[in-house]
Design a protein around this motif. Structure first.
Motif, PDB file in Angstrom:
ATOM      1  N   GLY A  68      -4.128   9.435   0.969  1.00  0.00           N
ATOM      2  CA  GLY A  68      -4.351   8.434  -0.185  1.00  0.00           C
ATOM      3  C   GLY A  68      -5.274   8.362  -1.065  1.00  0.00           C
ATOM      4  N   GLN A 118      -1.344  -2.266  -6.387  1.00  0.00           N
ATOM      5  CA  GLN A 118      -1.135  -2.526  -4.784  1.00  0.00           C
ATOM      6  C   GLN A 118      -1.816  -3.804  -4.581  1.00  0.00           C
ATOM      7  OE1 GLN A 118      -1.849   1.579  -2.509  1.00  0.00           O
ATOM      8  NE2 GLN A 118      -3.591   1.026  -3.624  1.00  0.00           N
ATOM      9  N   SER A 174       0.887  -1.144   0.019  1.00  0.00           N
ATOM     10  CA  SER A 174       0.030  -0.266   0.218  1.00  0.00           C
ATOM     11  C   SER A 174       0.985   1.185   0.032  1.00  0.00           C
ATOM     12  CB  SER A 174      -0.696  -0.120   1.414  1.00  0.00           C
ATOM     13  OG  SER A 174      -1.260   1.326   1.422  1.00  0.00           O
ATOM     14  N   THR A 175       0.680   2.327  -0.679  1.00  0.00           N
ATOM     15  CA  THR A 175       1.251   3.384  -0.849  1.00  0.00           C
ATOM     16  C   THR A 175       1.156   4.241   0.571  1.00  0.00           C
ATOM     17  OG1 THR A 175      -0.590   4.559  -1.768  1.00  0.00           O
ATOM     18  CG2 THR A 175       1.261   3.772  -3.217  1.00  0.00           C
ATOM     19  N   MET A 176       0.031   3.842   1.311  1.00  0.00           N
ATOM     20  CA  MET A 176       0.038   4.716   2.525  1.00  0.00           C
ATOM     21  C   MET A 176       1.171   4.155   3.478  1.00  0.00           C
ATOM     22  SD  MET A 176      -2.702   6.360   2.043  1.00  0.00           S
ATOM     23  CE  MET A 176      -3.130   6.865   3.782  1.00  0.00           C
ATOM     24  N   TRP A 236      -9.242  -1.834  -0.994  1.00  0.00           N
ATOM     25  CA  TRP A 236      -9.155  -1.132  -2.178  1.00  0.00           C
ATOM     26  C   TRP A 236      -8.546  -1.886  -3.265  1.00  0.00           C
ATOM     27  CZ3 TRP A 236     -11.931   3.145  -3.527  1.00  0.00           C
ATOM     28  CH2 TRP A 236     -11.675   3.787  -4.690  1.00  0.00           C
ATOM     29  N   THR A 288      -0.398   8.230  -2.746  1.00  0.00           N
ATOM     30  CA  THR A 288      -0.317   9.057  -1.399  1.00  0.00           C
ATOM     31  C   THR A 288       0.566  10.216  -1.297  1.00  0.00           C
ATOM     32  OG1 THR A 288      -0.931   6.856  -0.277  1.00  0.00           O
ATOM     33  CG2 THR A 288      -0.156   8.375   1.112  1.00  0.00           C
ATOM     34  N   LYS A 334      -1.878  -4.679  -1.226  1.00  0.00           N
ATOM     35  CA  LYS A 334      -2.759  -4.818   0.009  1.00  0.00           C
ATOM     36  C   LYS A 334      -3.342  -3.148   0.030  1.00  0.00           C
ATOM     37  CE  LYS A 334      -0.134  -7.759   2.685  1.00  0.00           C
ATOM     38  NZ  LYS A 334       1.086  -8.245   3.167  1.00  0.00           N
ATOM     39  N   GLY A 392     -11.765   7.434  -4.444  1.00  0.00           N
ATOM     40  CA  GLY A 392     -11.720   7.269  -2.831  1.00  0.00           C
ATOM     41  C   GLY A 392     -10.710   7.839  -2.270  1.00  0.00           C
ATOM     42  N   TYR A 441      -3.354   5.066  -8.204  1.00  0.00           N
ATOM     43  CA  TYR A 441      -2.957   4.888  -6.641  1.00  0.00           C
ATOM     44  C   TYR A 441      -1.698   5.779  -6.324  1.00  0.00           C
ATOM     45  CZ  TYR A 441      -5.541   1.000  -8.815  1.00  0.00           C
ATOM     46  OH  TYR A 441      -6.095   0.289  -9.845  1.00  0.00           O
ATOM     47  N   LYS A 444     -19.176   5.593  -8.134  1.00  0.00           N
ATOM     48  CA  LYS A 444     -17.979   5.904  -7.315  1.00  0.00           C
ATOM     49  C   LYS A 444     -16.770   5.897  -8.574  1.00  0.00           C
ATOM     50  CE  LYS A 444     -15.113   5.096  -3.456  1.00  0.00           C
ATOM     51  NZ  LYS A 444     -15.127   4.717  -1.877  1.00  0.00           N
ATOM     52  N   GLY A 486      -8.991   0.869   1.989  1.00  0.00           N
ATOM     53  CA  GLY A 486      -9.805   2.186   1.763  1.00  0.00           C
ATOM     54  C   GLY A 486     -10.461   2.298   3.166  1.00  0.00           C
ATOM     55  N   ARG A 487     -11.165   3.334   3.677  1.00  0.00           N
ATOM     56  CA  ARG A 487     -11.746   4.046   4.692  1.00  0.00           C
ATOM     57  C   ARG A 487     -12.487   2.443   5.516  1.00  0.00           C
ATOM     58  NH1 ARG A 487     -14.567   7.960   5.527  1.00  0.00           N
ATOM     59  NH2 ARG A 487     -15.968   7.361   3.835  1.00  0.00           N
TER      60      ARG A 487
HETATM   61  C1  BTN Z   1     -11.953   4.670   0.250  1.00  0.00           C
HETATM   62  O1  BTN Z   1     -12.893   4.990  -0.507  1.00  0.00           O
HETATM   63  O2  BTN Z   1     -12.325   3.724   1.129  1.00  0.00           O
HETATM   64  C2  BTN Z   1     -10.789   5.171   0.111  1.00  0.00           C
HETATM   65  C3  BTN Z   1      -9.906   4.566  -0.935  1.00  0.00           C
HETATM   66  C4  BTN Z   1      -8.370   5.031  -0.785  1.00  0.00           C
HETATM   67  C5  BTN Z   1      -7.598   4.264  -1.722  1.00  0.00           C
HETATM   68  C6  BTN Z   1      -6.144   4.799  -2.075  1.00  0.00           C
HETATM   69  S1  BTN Z   1      -5.182   4.014  -3.349  1.00  0.00           S
HETATM   70  C7  BTN Z   1      -3.849   4.618  -2.832  1.00  0.00           C
HETATM   71  C8  BTN Z   1      -3.833   4.713  -1.098  1.00  0.00           C
HETATM   72  N1  BTN Z   1      -3.097   3.574  -0.767  1.00  0.00           N
HETATM   73  C9  BTN Z   1      -4.229   2.650  -0.128  1.00  0.00           C
HETATM   74  O3  BTN Z   1      -3.902   1.759   0.229  1.00  0.00           O
HETATM   75  N2  BTN Z   1      -5.185   3.329  -0.210  1.00  0.00           N
HETATM   76  C10 BTN Z   1      -5.120   4.684  -0.839  1.00  0.00           C
END
Ligand code: BTN
Length: 308
Positions: free
Chosen positions: A197, A106, A82-84, A117, A127, A108, A179, A125, A176, A111-112
């Protein structure tokens, strides 16, 4: 060097000899050939024949050198978890404001509210690590600035009727498109960093995972450049962050919102609430008017519009 070679091939649009490239770049022909080989390994379509080299087709690559103004602050991965997570590590190590972590895929992506995601090829994708001079209570403004900037970018570039659903989803006609997820570390009176992100359905088919989602290519009937989209969005977002605009961001966000004065269902980690979304308070919370006329504020949750 890669950046310069690409610049020359993009400008010339025809075959450029190894000799010409070596003179223009001030390196040997062998060195030119080595760089061209590397670029091809990175996925660039560079034809080579006895006369020289030619860029036969553009690739939608997101390598740092594709963003000349920001190259030193871009971290690109063809695949990552994940970029997070990478952004958080960089932020803790003290990376500069507006560092951007991008991935083609990604494994892994998150999302929220603990959702997955899905991050297949073709989507965008990334962050962004921001270090705003704000107290934690105003941190939501940065996320509102990001969603407002993204709605404006989509409208400007593609004439898409992009709306913002509280807190920061982008929807088009109820579907959508994007996100947003934010993670923050702060001291008592100051934000240390906010990592924003963003996942945007660009040239991918999100239906595979989410029935109600849509991508830009599905809306337009053609593929678009992720590089151009990201470049324009980053410029727009940066302008909003570093000006007076941030003080007034809720009013700006309201110009694009599709949430206010709608019947909504809000799902939080603890409960589900139903009511009419009336306003956004000065902390970014959604003000919900309940059936009995009382109001309730929701700080974090997922919003579903009921009166579609
Ligand atoms: C959502 O709508 O629930 C939020 C989604 C966020 C996705 C992005 S993709 C880049 C960054 N890395 C992740 O793992 N999640 C965010």
């Amino acid at each position: 060097m890669k950046k310069r070679i690409l610049e020359i091939l993009r400008t010339e649009r025809t075959v450029v000899s190894g000799e010409t490239l070596s003179v223009m770049l001030g390196v040997s022909r062998v060195s030119v050939w080595k760089h061209i080989t590397k670029l091809r390994e990175h996925g660039y379509h560079i034809e080579a024949n006895a006369k020289g080299y030619r860029l036969s087709e553009e690739t939608d690559a997101l390598f740092p050198w594709e963003f000349p103004k920001r190259a030193s602050q871009i971290h690109f991965f063809s695949e990552t978890g994940s970029t997070m997570d990478i952004a958080r590590d960089l932020a803790r190590q003290g990376c500069p404001d507006f560092t951007v972590v991008i991935a083609d895929r990604q494994t892994k992506g998150r999302g929220r509210l603990n959702r997955v995601w899905h991050s297949a090829d073709g989507g965008l994708y990334f962050t962004i690590v921001t270090r705003p001079l704000l107290p934690p209570v105003h941190s939501f403004r940065v996320c509102f600035a990001a969603s407002t900037a993204l709605a404006e970018t989509l409208r400007e570039l593609y004439k898409i009727d992009a709306g913002v659903k509280w807190p920061n989803d982008i929807l088009v006609d109820g579907h959508k498109l994007s996100g947003m997820l934010s993670e923050m570390e702060a001291e008592a009176d100051r934000v240390a960093y906010i990592a924003i992100g963003i996942g945007i359905n660009v040239n991918n088919d999100p239906h595979v995972y989410e029935a109600d989602a849509v991508s830009i290519s599905q809306l337009l009937g053609r593929k678009v450049s992720r590089k151009r989209l990201l470049t324009c969005f980053l410029d727009m977002f940066e302008t909003k962050l570093h000006g007076k605009a941030l003080d007034n961001i809720v009013a700006e966000w309201k110009r694009y919102t599709i949430t206010l004065n709608r019947a909504v269902k809000i799902v939080t980690i603890k409960e589900t609430l139903e009511g009419v979304a009336r306003d956004i308070d000065p902390t970014g919370a959604l003000v919900l008017e309940m059936a009995d006329g009382t109001t309730q504020k929701v700080v974090y949750g997922d919003c579903f519009i009921k009166d579609k």
